[in-house]
Design a protein around this motif. Structure first.
Motif, PDB file in Angstrom:
ATOM      1  N   GLY A 158     -16.312  10.353  46.225  1.00 31.57           N
ATOM      2  CA  GLY A 158     -15.136  10.563  45.404  1.00 31.57           C
ATOM      3  C   GLY A 158     -14.165  11.551  46.028  1.00 31.57           C
ATOM      4  N   SER A 212     -13.766  13.881  37.310  1.00 25.04           N
ATOM      5  CA  SER A 212     -14.540  13.516  38.506  1.00 25.04           C
ATOM      6  C   SER A 212     -15.930  14.134  38.484  1.00 25.04           C
ATOM      7  N   ASP A 220     -18.037   7.724  40.634  1.00 24.46           N
ATOM      8  CA  ASP A 220     -16.948   8.609  41.042  1.00 24.46           C
ATOM      9  C   ASP A 220     -15.842   7.830  41.745  1.00 24.46           C
ATOM     10  N   LEU A 221     -16.224   6.861  42.560  1.00 21.35           N
ATOM     11  CA  LEU A 221     -15.218   6.010  43.205  1.00 21.35           C
ATOM     12  C   LEU A 221     -14.425   5.233  42.158  1.00 21.35           C
TER      13      LEU A 221
END
Length: 338
Positions: free
Chosen positions: A75, A69, A210-211
């Motif tokens: 996120g 991540s 990040d998503l």
């Protein structure tokens, strides 16, 4: 994109590798599913099947997600919302197992927990640069600023989706498969947003990436779990899994600003919820049932459909609806400047 692939593949490998040991541990702990007496008669044979398989999904997804991540606010929000909804489901499963009955956490406590999660997601949206309180409606091509009503709207999205996925979890492989299809669609949307923003706004590009990383990890975890959940299921995800996945799908739609498209991307879950509401409302008003049994997949079971047929047909319907949702995204949302 390597991070996205790593997150998905590692999560799937973890779930498949740990699955047999996890199932055996659940059996040793006597953590088995309690079947409702009012449910389909043929479900009685599932009594005692290991449940709380959602723990496997969460662990398998969170390990690679936390490793690769980028730790952006979107996120982290997606991870924490997934974990929060999963904890609500875990409390429900734990009480069911402990009391050996099909009733777990009271509804009011579930709603309170979902309200707190919504508050967290709502706080995050006010601190993410690309977020606002406007909701875009494709087809009619209108933006509506909800102002303070945006936050009750978030609660409706999160609570509605998580509980709808929970209703869908009643046939082997049904909820896991449809959740995987929905998450893949949202991953595609997040990835396109990331690619579009890569040469425009670096910070926003990292947020979308990040998503995509977290979404890929969740997909890998669900697919790995599905290896053991396909008919005949060796374990169930329980409320731990269904609430976590519902919360993840809702939060991902919120953070990609495609909440309205959940009507299609989460169309199977919406169908389950709407038919359940129709059944309850009609029965209270007239004393008659519209469907043989709800949630609606049980109606088809009583129509002598096999669980595999129900699962596959619902997957197909879910995929078609997700394709419609993605086409609408591609047709309308991509016109906006980042």
């Amino acid at each position: 994109m390597v991070r996205v692939l790593i997150a998905g593949l590692v999560a799937m490998v973890i779930a498949v590798a740990l699955g047999p040991q996890f199932i055996e541990w659940l059996r040793r702990q006597s953590i088995g599913q309690h079947i409702r007496e009012e449910g389909p008669a043929r479900h009685i044979v599932k009594q005692g099947t290991p449940t709380m398989g959602g723990l496997l999904i969460i662990v398998a997804a969170f390990v690679p997600a936390l490793i690769v991540s980028l730790y952006t606010l979107p996120g982290l929000t997606l991870l924490l919302a997934t974990l929060g909804c999963g904890l609500i489901g875990f409390a429900d499963d734990f009480l069911k197992v402990r009391k050996r009955r099909s009733l777990g956490l009271p509804g009011r406590w579930k709603m309170l927990g979902l309200l707190l999660i919504t508050a967290g997601v709502g706080w995050a949206t006010t601190h993410i640069g690309y977020m606002d309180t406007e909701i875009y409606f494709p087809l009619i091509d209108v933006n509506i600023d909800l102002h303070w009503l945006y936050f009750p709207f978030l609660f409706l999205v999160i609570a509605g989706t998580s509980n709808s996925v929970n209703l869908t979890d009643g046939v082997d492989g049904l909820a896991a498969g449809t959740c995987a299809v929905s998450l893949i669609t949202l991953l595609a949307i997040a990835s396109i947003d990331w690619i579009r923003s890569a040469d425009v706004v670096a910070n926003r590009s990292e947020q979308y990436l990040d998503l995509a990383i977290v979404a890929a990890a969740l997909i890998g975890g669900v697919i790995g779990f599905l290896w053991f959940n396909a008919f005949p299921a060796e374990m169930f995800m329980g409320d731990t899994g269904s609430m976590a996945l519902g919360g993840a799908i809702a939060t991902l739609a919120i953070l990609t600003e495609t909440e309205v498209l959940l009507v299609f991307i989460g169309g199977v879950f919406l169908f389950e919820a709407v038919t359940w509401i129709i059944q309850i409302a009609t029965f209270k008003r007239t004393g008659k049932r519209v469907f043989l049994m709800v949630p609606i997949h049980h109606h088809f079971e009583l129509k002598a459909w096999s669980e595999t047929k129900i699962m596959v047909r619902f997957w197909i319907i879910g995929a078609i609806l997700c394709a419609i949702g993605f086409v609408l995204y591609y047709r309308y949302y991509l016109r906006f400047q980042l």
